[in-house]
Scaffold this active site. Structure first.
Site, PDB file in Angstrom:
ATOM      1  N   TYR A  98      -1.884  -0.521  10.334  1.00  0.00           N
ATOM      2  CA  TYR A  98      -1.898  -0.857   8.906  1.00  0.00           C
ATOM      3  C   TYR A  98      -0.614  -0.377   8.243  1.00  0.00           C
ATOM      4  O   TYR A  98       0.050  -1.121   7.508  1.00  0.00           O
ATOM      5  CB  TYR A  98      -3.118  -0.228   8.238  1.00  0.00           C
ATOM      6  CG  TYR A  98      -3.269  -0.562   6.775  1.00  0.00           C
ATOM      7  CD1 TYR A  98      -3.669  -1.826   6.360  1.00  0.00           C
ATOM      8  CD2 TYR A  98      -3.019   0.399   5.796  1.00  0.00           C
ATOM      9  CE1 TYR A  98      -3.810  -2.130   5.010  1.00  0.00           C
ATOM     10  CE2 TYR A  98      -3.161   0.108   4.451  1.00  0.00           C
ATOM     11  CZ  TYR A  98      -3.562  -1.152   4.066  1.00  0.00           C
ATOM     12  OH  TYR A  98      -3.696  -1.456   2.723  1.00  0.00           O
ATOM     13  N   SER A 112       0.844  -1.188   0.000  1.00  0.00           N
ATOM     14  CA  SER A 112       0.000   0.000   0.000  1.00  0.00           C
ATOM     15  C   SER A 112       0.878   1.235   0.000  1.00  0.00           C
ATOM     16  O   SER A 112       2.070   1.173   0.351  1.00  0.00           O
ATOM     17  CB  SER A 112      -0.892  -0.004   1.253  1.00  0.00           C
ATOM     18  OG  SER A 112      -1.510   1.252   1.461  1.00  0.00           O
ATOM     19  N   LYS A 147       2.514  -2.676   6.570  1.00  0.00           N
ATOM     20  CA  LYS A 147       2.949  -2.550   5.182  1.00  0.00           C
ATOM     21  C   LYS A 147       4.414  -2.138   5.094  1.00  0.00           C
ATOM     22  O   LYS A 147       5.130  -2.575   4.187  1.00  0.00           O
ATOM     23  CB  LYS A 147       2.049  -1.557   4.436  1.00  0.00           C
ATOM     24  CG  LYS A 147       0.592  -2.008   4.323  1.00  0.00           C
ATOM     25  CD  LYS A 147       0.462  -3.386   3.680  1.00  0.00           C
ATOM     26  CE  LYS A 147      -0.999  -3.776   3.466  1.00  0.00           C
ATOM     27  NZ  LYS A 147      -1.147  -5.110   2.834  1.00  0.00           N
TER      28      LYS A 147
END
Length: 268
Positions: A152, A139, A156
């Site tokens: 998150y 991402s 990543k």
């Protein structure tokens, strides 16, 4: 996508969004596809959609090592090996770090990072033998930390650092290692994103209709795999964010804050 003809492609998280689009595209290109997801009903529907081909599906929670081992070993048993592993399964969050339970952070890391580690570990001997490909679906949050998505972003960043390390380890093995950063793509990931208590928020703070489609995203990913690209960053906004963050980090802090906050409260 003729390069996929008769290739064995294992895709995690194939029941929704980008994962499902990848499954559909690989099957259409003549690949032998295996996929896994937590939702049995969605996998069953997927099998009905592709009833005329050999699609291997298995229910699996990638945060559990034993489930990942079972998925990979059953894929190898079914098809004889794995040429391409796409670590796509992932989960997001939407909560300020100050408000989020620690278990939410652990869950996001377990799915997004360790899920890829587990599947790759068990698939690697076969991929080495076939000089295949390992892909991580990352991402923009792997390049730039995003507010409300601390875990998150951490998952990543970890995914990309780990993939870069193993890519270097495998430099002379013939194995291709890459990660892709789709940017904001229309999918169910924001509806399923965890809130501060670890429950699905059940809504998307973005206009999903305005985002890149999962089908377009999957086509770009498969082209990048065919061309053995090092990385793939999609969408203009994604590329701009990475560029600005690299050259003007303090300015990017302000721009990102302005995008995600309204009246000093997280709004996206």
């Amino acid at each position: 996508m003729s390069f996929l003809k008769d290739k064995v492609v294992a895709i995690t998280g194939g029941s929704d969004g980008i994962g499902k689009a990848l499954v559909d595209a690989c099957i259409a290109a003549g690949a032998k596809v295996a996929t896994c997801a937590r939702n049995y009903d969605k996998l069953y529907t997927l099998q009905l959609q592709h009833a005329n081909v050999m699609l291997h599906t298995i229910t699996c929670d990638v945060s559990k090592e034993a489930d990942c081992q079972r998925f990979i070993e059953s894929t190898i048993k079914t098809f004889g090996g794995i040429d391409i592993l796409i670590n796509n399964a992932g989960i997001s969050m939407r909560a300020l770090f100050n408000d989020a339970d620690i278990e939410v952070i652990k869950k996001v890391m377990d799915v997004n990072f360790f899920g890829s580690v587990y599947c790759t570990k068990y698939a690697l001997p076969s991929i080495l033998e076939r000089k295949g490909t390992i892909v991580g679906v990352s991402s923009i949050a792997g390049y730039r930390g995003l507010p409300g998505r601390a875990a998150y972003s951490a998952s990543k960043f970890a995914l990309q650092g780990w993939l870069e390390a193993i890519r270097t380890e495998l430099l002379h093995s013939g194995v291709h290692v890459m990660w892709v950063c789709p940017g904001f793509t229309a999918s169910n990931i924001r509806n399923a994103a965890l809130n501060e208590s670890g429950e699905a928020q059940g809504e998307s703070p973005l206009d999903e209709a305005s985002l890149m489609s999962a089908e377009e995203c999957s086509r770009e990913i498969l082209k990048a795999i065919e061309n053995r690209k090092r990385t793939l960053v999609l969408t203009f906004n994604g590329k701009r964010t990475i560029f600005l963050n690299k050259l003007f980090p303090a300015l990017t802090d302000k721009l990102v804050y302005k995008f995600f906050f309204k009246n000093n409260e997280l709004s996206k």
